[in-house]
Design an enzyme around this catalytic site. Sequence first.
Site, short mmCIF file in Angstrom:
data_model
loop_
_atom_site.label_atom_id
_atom_site.label_comp_id
_atom_site.label_asym_id
_atom_site.label_seq_id
_atom_site.Cartn_x
_atom_site.Cartn_y
_atom_site.Cartn_z
N GLU A 130 0.85 -1.18 0.00
CA GLU A 130 0.00 0.00 0.00
C GLU A 130 0.89 1.24 0.00
OE1 GLU A 130 -2.38 3.02 0.19
OE2 GLU A 130 -3.32 1.04 0.04
N ASN A 158 -9.15 4.64 -0.61
CA ASN A 158 -10.45 5.33 -0.61
C ASN A 158 -11.53 4.50 0.06
OD1 ASN A 158 -9.93 7.78 -1.82
ND2 ASN A 158 -10.35 7.07 -3.88
N GLY A 162 -19.62 2.92 1.72
CA GLY A 162 -19.64 1.48 1.92
C GLY A 162 -20.94 0.79 1.60
N ARG A 194 -25.99 9.79 -10.67
CA ARG A 194 -25.11 10.87 -10.23
C ARG A 194 -24.76 11.85 -11.36
NH1 ARG A 194 -21.15 7.20 -6.34
NH2 ARG A 194 -22.62 7.09 -4.59
N GLU A 202 -11.51 0.21 -9.18
CA GLU A 202 -11.41 1.46 -9.94
C GLU A 202 -10.21 1.47 -10.87
OE1 GLU A 202 -11.90 6.30 -9.11
OE2 GLU A 202 -11.74 4.89 -7.44
#
Length: 524
Positions: free
Chosen positions: A90, A98, A104, A356, A488
């Site tokens: 990481e 994120n 969640g 969105r 992502e």
Amino acid sequence: MEDMHTNASAGISRRTFISGSAIAGTLAALGLAGCAPKTGTEKEMPATGASASDISWDEECEVLVVGSGYSGLAAAIEAKNAGADVKIIEKMNRVGGNSAFAAGDMAVCGSKVQAREGIEDSVDAFVSDMLIAGLYLNDEDKCRLIAEKSNETWEWSVEMGCTWDKDENGEPWLYPYGGHSIMRTICQSVDGGGSNVTGPLSEKLGEMGVSVETERMLVQLVQNDEGRVIGAIVRDGASGNDVESGKPVAIRATKGVVLATGGFGRDLEFRLAQDPRLDDTVDCTNQEGATAESLKAAVRAGAMAVHTDWIQLLPFMSPDEQGYGVAAFYTDGQASYAPTLCRATGRRMVNELTDRKRYADAILETGEPCVQITCKKAMYGEGLENAMKAGITHEFNSLEEAAAFYDMPADALADEIARYNTFVTNKLDEDFEKPIPDDAQTIDEPPFYGVRLWPKVHHCMGGVKTDLDCRVLDMELVPIPSLFAAGEAAGGVHGACRLGSCATTDCLVNGRIAGQKAAAEAVA
């Protein structure tokens, strides 16, 4: 929810990695071309100057997972369960990326929660909703895979110790998420959000003998002469997003590398190259490590990048705080029950439960922040106290007082709220066809509450192209051996705009697949 950091990243240093005009030109035009030619420069290790054939490896594992959000943790667990020797790194100094700051919530089709509520759903309906939100630019096969595996993956998360919000009966409950035609979103607790998933998953990994190694940044993928990814160069002790900081370390991965590195929303320089509108005046909800160095490394290894110029803006954010803040914990929940109003006209201009993109576009078209108005009686969910403390939400004794505060036409505001109340009473939105929840209350008793809304960069739809096995594809749509990606970091899945609450599902479903497939690779 995503982190509350204040400033967009200054982006990746121009001094690094661009070691030839051909590659530099390709990266500059990534939103159009999305690949780098195999010039041989990808075999030159920035850390050592050595070729892949004679590089001196510092560490070795079978499966190297890069990133510790939903996708990375799921991939590492599955790879370890499959018997692989796993290393997970990481770039930041904390676990979760994120995901640890995300809301969640998780879109799940065919769950026991839906069954308990008597809600009928189908994979086809789920896929249709994703395609509509994504303007039909989605990878439909990927969407179908996510929908098909959503319930088994949610059940798996519960087995792993992940917790979900409970209703008054102690049961998980559903929320009418914008863009979904059917109630399928299982809610996460405001207290903890995505950390209620990343925390238990990282603890599970620890029990399996795998610890997340923080402050280790991927800067280069290493390939052999056949093009197989056999390892990576990382920077140990890297500082923030500085790709020249820390000590270079060469990690051999004998089975495969899984990219679970997220998006690039905080990489101002890179995102401007994709969408020039998203300059430093547009805030971002992401944690500060959401930058593009791993995507660049994949492109240099021959990966196809897709949809990098489709960047989602989260509509229900407040311009009166920086980063993610606390607004969405409050405003997103109110969207089902309260109207969003143009400040100049005092009128609604959108179905507050649309997807969105349409919601954000409607706000942006007004040219200034809009205002969400509700009252104590009609208020839904949690978050008011924190929103009041943050100074983004204000209390008023009357609608006239609210109109004066926000410089809105008082008569128009009163008329619009009265009209909206008839929709609530009749359970029929005659103007925008928003579904009105059964427990919605009219907005007609003080105290009233207002909050300004203005979109912020939230999710990058672009990333490397992958197949249903999460293998990264090159420009010929051929898998790059031993390279996988999920979440992502993988592009094209969600089309023009990701449907809300589908990120958790996508990341966990495909993270698990990526880990399983990487562990099944033959040893190099």
